[in-house]
Design a protein around this motif. Structure first.
Motif, PDB file in Angstrom:
ATOM      1  N   VAL A 278      -4.255   7.281  44.224  1.00 52.99           N
ATOM      2  CA  VAL A 278      -5.110   6.733  43.408  1.00 52.99           C
ATOM      3  C   VAL A 278      -4.912   5.067  43.278  1.00 52.99           C
ATOM      4  N   ALA A 279      -5.584   4.216  43.921  1.00 55.38           N
ATOM      5  CA  ALA A 279      -5.175   2.792  44.048  1.00 55.38           C
ATOM      6  C   ALA A 279      -5.519   2.223  42.618  1.00 55.38           C
TER       7      ALA A 279
ATOM      8  N   TRP B  46       0.397   3.462  53.109  1.00 57.49           N
ATOM      9  CA  TRP B  46       0.633   4.283  51.756  1.00 57.49           C
ATOM     10  C   TRP B  46       1.775   4.087  51.215  1.00 57.49           C
ATOM     11  N   ARG B  47       3.075   3.690  51.654  1.00 64.36           N
ATOM     12  CA  ARG B  47       4.063   3.265  50.963  1.00 64.36           C
ATOM     13  C   ARG B  47       4.075   1.920  50.167  1.00 64.36           C
ATOM     14  N   ARG B  48       3.318   1.129  50.929  1.00 64.42           N
ATOM     15  CA  ARG B  48       3.198  -0.355  50.014  1.00 64.42           C
ATOM     16  C   ARG B  48       2.138   0.207  48.720  1.00 64.42           C
TER      17      ARG B  48
ATOM     18  N   ALA C 271      -1.680   7.089  57.955  1.00 58.02           N
ATOM     19  CA  ALA C 271      -0.994   6.545  59.123  1.00 58.02           C
ATOM     20  C   ALA C 271       0.481   6.407  59.210  1.00 58.02           C
ATOM     21  N   ASP C 272       1.161   6.834  60.116  1.00 56.69           N
ATOM     22  CA  ASP C 272       2.682   6.682  60.155  1.00 56.69           C
ATOM     23  C   ASP C 272       3.166   7.446  59.130  1.00 56.69           C
ATOM     24  N   GLU C 273       3.053   8.497  58.842  1.00 54.97           N
ATOM     25  CA  GLU C 273       3.481   9.312  57.444  1.00 54.97           C
ATOM     26  C   GLU C 273       3.538  10.821  57.729  1.00 54.97           C
ATOM     27  N   PHE C 274       3.246  11.051  58.785  1.00 52.14           N
ATOM     28  CA  PHE C 274       3.363  12.713  59.490  1.00 52.14           C
ATOM     29  C   PHE C 274       3.890  12.881  60.792  1.00 52.14           C
TER      30      PHE C 274
ATOM     31  N   LYS D 222      -0.232  -1.156  40.728  1.00 56.49           N
ATOM     32  CA  LYS D 222       0.177   0.104  41.876  1.00 56.49           C
ATOM     33  C   LYS D 222      -0.462   1.274  41.867  1.00 56.49           C
ATOM     34  N   ALA D 223      -0.631   1.998  42.852  1.00 58.00           N
ATOM     35  CA  ALA D 223      -1.265   3.054  42.899  1.00 58.00           C
ATOM     36  C   ALA D 223      -0.447   4.159  42.305  1.00 58.00           C
TER      37      ALA D 223
END
Length: 724
Positions: free
Chosen positions: A581-582, A461-463, A389-392, A552-553
């Motif tokens: 990978v989380a 995703w950024r977090r 989400a919010d990344e493309f 972190k991932a």
């Protein structure tokens, strides 16, 4: 290059009117050094944690990549990096093809001040020509073209020539290198967008470019700035205001379009230069739009006026908690502007803060760069897998036949220097981060102060992937005071020169390591076997990110080194696979086998954070198909003391001899391990004890000369270490 044209216009007036001031414009003559300092001191009764921070200063400079500035610095992930990808056709990432064709002529990165010939005017010296080189195109289209779906082979092609590969070193950047050596440099800090200034500054001040259209139809994905767009989502200054945290932007009338707050509706409607109405007394106008007094004119005026305003607030006890400082083109380090001019400005700001040593000793100064201009960097940026989400963004590169959405970022690496008592000592932080990490740091700080200012705009995703920079700090062991830093010399007026490569050889990096801050992940990846499918055989991979301290991932990219050069229209299917990978997780994935359908040979590279690399080569039609090597760090146990254990499995019918060879970090003869048919044996080494956590080994076998597996990385322990 519309951004460069617009920006050159904005920056010309100040340079022309101040040309006569060059001789007097030395750091000692600036307003920052005009008054004697107080006696050195330090804040009383520190907490020993992030609450000891009283002020955060964010200085976003312009248009420099990490390799371009710091690729030659010792101890960072620069020109000596051994964990690099292979370009299509087998060349190293350093050998950039001049055209996107097989067998194309290539060019290595080259030192700008090593130029012997010039396109156009010849400067008085090569050093001056390098300082005033003119930069390269850097919009959404050509940034994605250089990235080329993650293959990183489009730099020369997308940027239009060799300038993209030009770099500077310590001789060209004495102040910047000294500052990084005194404090902490980040070698995994990325700009937020594969694009230009506007989108990246929008991320710094707002956490998103609205790729998901949650805030109207406009996506701020391209352009020199977003002035006049009146972005409707909440800026981070508004978030701070709601939380009761004081803040301010320090700027002059010539802010080069770089005050990202003025892109947002709340501020744009108060900005007369965008048709808004000034509103003295309104906190958003006074702190976000209003200019500082500008009594000093001439070439140094922009810097000196900003420095004087900061100094006045430091001495008056009115410096806000969060501050952004925005200068003009001349001091921003934007190409054609000499980096030493930026050094003059940076040194002046530090001196202004040190007018009261207690302020300097309780302040974090974050110096970053909005984007890489068009300058080469060799590390592929992490990007999300499709669907995040919010990344493309869709519909932006129809001329290339691209129909699938393209990732917003992360963008290429840019310099980060963290100046504070808690980052003093010549450290490197290699935690993956971007411009939202600045916001995340302030979020964590304000939360600790009981006034959490949490941005609503940063994507999930950024977090997961981008750190909050706190791992770069040691709040228990501050080093107070301002270090000795080099003088920055006279200001250099802007005169554009275009140097041409003086050589075509691999650049060198300064010898030596630096101290490394701990990292919050523990990446691992293994090739577990092969399966057939409608398109042929695929390699089965596992990616893990498990350790007691992991928070972190880890991001991994998977490359098929046997593939040719796809067209961008084939994105993402024919390009590297992307896996996030989380923490405390394991994910399965695949790697392509062969250059085309029916090809049974494979050569697969997997990369991850902090020089992590795996390379698996062989042929599923030969004896090596029955061999599996599994890297393990903890042997199934939760412990703070990882080791590298390789499980050597032989699923075939004949006895096999594995040979393990140390390529780097650990010396010694190769080790051999015999494994019976349908058996397994273990081989173990302790990199934490023997090589500061670093390992680089290759495994080969006696029954298949084309089979090999390479394992490179760093075993984290949650503690400080040494760089690779």
């Amino acid at each position: 290059m519309p951004e460069l044209s617009r920006r050159n216009f904005l920056g010309t007036a100040a340079a022309v009117t101040g040309a006569a001031a060059v001789g007097a414009a030395l750091p000692g003559a600036s307003a920052a050094a005009a008054t004697p300092q107080k006696k050195p001191g330090h804040p009383p009764k520190p907490y020993g944690d992030i609450r000891d921070v009283k002020h955060v200063i964010v200085i976003m400079q312009e248009n420099r990549s990490f390799d371009h500035y710091f690729g030659a610095m010792k101890g960072v992930r620069g020109f000596g990096d051994r964990s690099t990808i292979v370009l299509p056709g087998g060349k190293t990432v350093w050998e950039q093809p001049k055209t996107l064709t097989d067998g194309a002529e290539t060019q290595y990165p080259w030192r700008l001040s090593g130029a012997k010939t010039w396109s156009g005017a010849t400067p008085p010296s090569a050093e001056l020509g390098a300082a005033n080189y003119g930069g390269t195109s850097h919009g959404w289209t050509d940034q994605h073209g250089a990235w080329y779906g993650g293959l990183m082979n489009g730099w020369y092609y997308a940027k239009g020539g060799p300038t993209t590969l030009g770099y500077l070193d310590r001789r060209d950047l004495p102040f910047h290198y000294a500052l990084a050596d005194a404090y902490t440099v980040g070698d995994a800090y990325h700009c937020s967008v594969l694009s230009a200034t506007g989108p990246n500054r929008t991320f710094l001040w707002g956490g998103t470019i609205n790729a998901d259209h949650k805030h109207g139809s406009f996506t701020a994905y391209d352009g020199g700035d977003e002035r006049g767009k009146f972005l409707p989502w909440e800026s981070y200054a508004e978030t701070l205001q709601k939380a009761g945290v004081s803040w301010r932007v320090y700027q002059c009338a010539d802010d080069y379009g770089d005050n990202g707050l003025e892109y947002f509706n709340t501020f744009g409607k108060l900005d007369p230069t965008q048709g808004g109405t000034a509103a003295p007394g309104d906190v958003f106008y006074d702190n976000g739009v209003k200019n500082v007094p500008e009594p000093v004119t001439g070439l140094s005026g922009n810097a000196d006026n900003l420095i004087a305003a900061i100094r006045a607030d430091v001495l008056g006890g009115t410096l806000p908690q969060v501050n952004w400082i925005v200068n003009n083109q001349f001091f921003s380090e934007h190409p054609v502007t000499a980096p030493s001019n930026g050094a003059y400005f940076l040194r002046g700001v530090l001196e202004a803060l040190n007018a009261d040593p207690d302020v300097f000793d309780s302040t974090v100064v974050m110096i970053n760069y909005d984007e890489n201009d068009g300058q080469f960097d060799h590390v592929p940026p992490p990007v999300p897998g499709p669907g995040e989400a919010d990344e493309f963004v869709s519909g932006t590169m129809a001329a290339y036949g691209v129909t699938e959405p393209l990732p917003v970022g992360l963008g290429f690496r840019v310099p980060l220097i963290l100046v504070s008592p808690w980052t003093r000592g010549g450290w490197v932080t290699s935690e993956v981060s971007d411009h939202t990490s600045v916001i995340q740091f302030i979020e964590k700080w304000t939360s600790a102060l009981g006034k959490p200012a949490i941005s609503p705009n940063i994507s999930d995703w950024r977090r997961k992937v981008c750190g909050d920079l706190t791992y770069a700090f040691d709040f228990e062991k501050p080093v107070y005071g301002m270090p000795d830093l080099p003088e920055t010399g006279p200001l250099i007026p802007e005169t554009r020169y275009t140097p041409l490569p003086g050589d075509n050889t691999m650049p060198t990096q300064e010898e030596g390591t630096k101290r490394a801050r701990p990292l919050p992940y523990q990446p691992n990846a293994n090739l577990t076997g092969f399966t057939g499918g409608p398109s042929g055989t695929v390699a089965n991979l596992t990616f893990s990110n498990e350790a007691p301290f992991v928070t972190k991932a880890s991001h991994f990219s998977v490359y098929n080194n046997r593939a040719g050069i796809p067209s961008l229209a084939q994105y993402p299917a024919a390009f590297p696979g992307q896996y996030t990978v989380a923490a405390e997780s394991t994910v399965s994935g695949t790697g392509a086998v062969g250059s085309s359908a029916g090809d049974t040979a494979y050569d697969i590279t997997v990369i991850g954070p902090n020089r992590f690399l795996r390379r698996f080569a062989g042929d599923v039609a030969t004896a090596g198909k029955d061999l599996v090597v599994e890297a393990d760090y903890y042997d199934g146990k939760s412990t703070k003391n990882p080791k590298l254990k390789l499980w050597l499995r032989n699923n075939g019918n004949t006895r096999v001899t594995f040979t393990i060879t140390h390529n780097n970090y650990i010396s010694g003869k190769p080790h051999t391990v015999k494994v019976n048919a349908h058996g397994k044996e273990a081989w173990t080494v302790n990199p934490v004890k023997e090589s500061d956590g670093w390992y680089d080994v290759t495994v080969t076998v006696d029954i298949d000369g084309g089979w090999s597996q390479r394992f490179v990385g760093h075993l984290e322990t949650g503690e400080a270490s040494i760089t690779g």
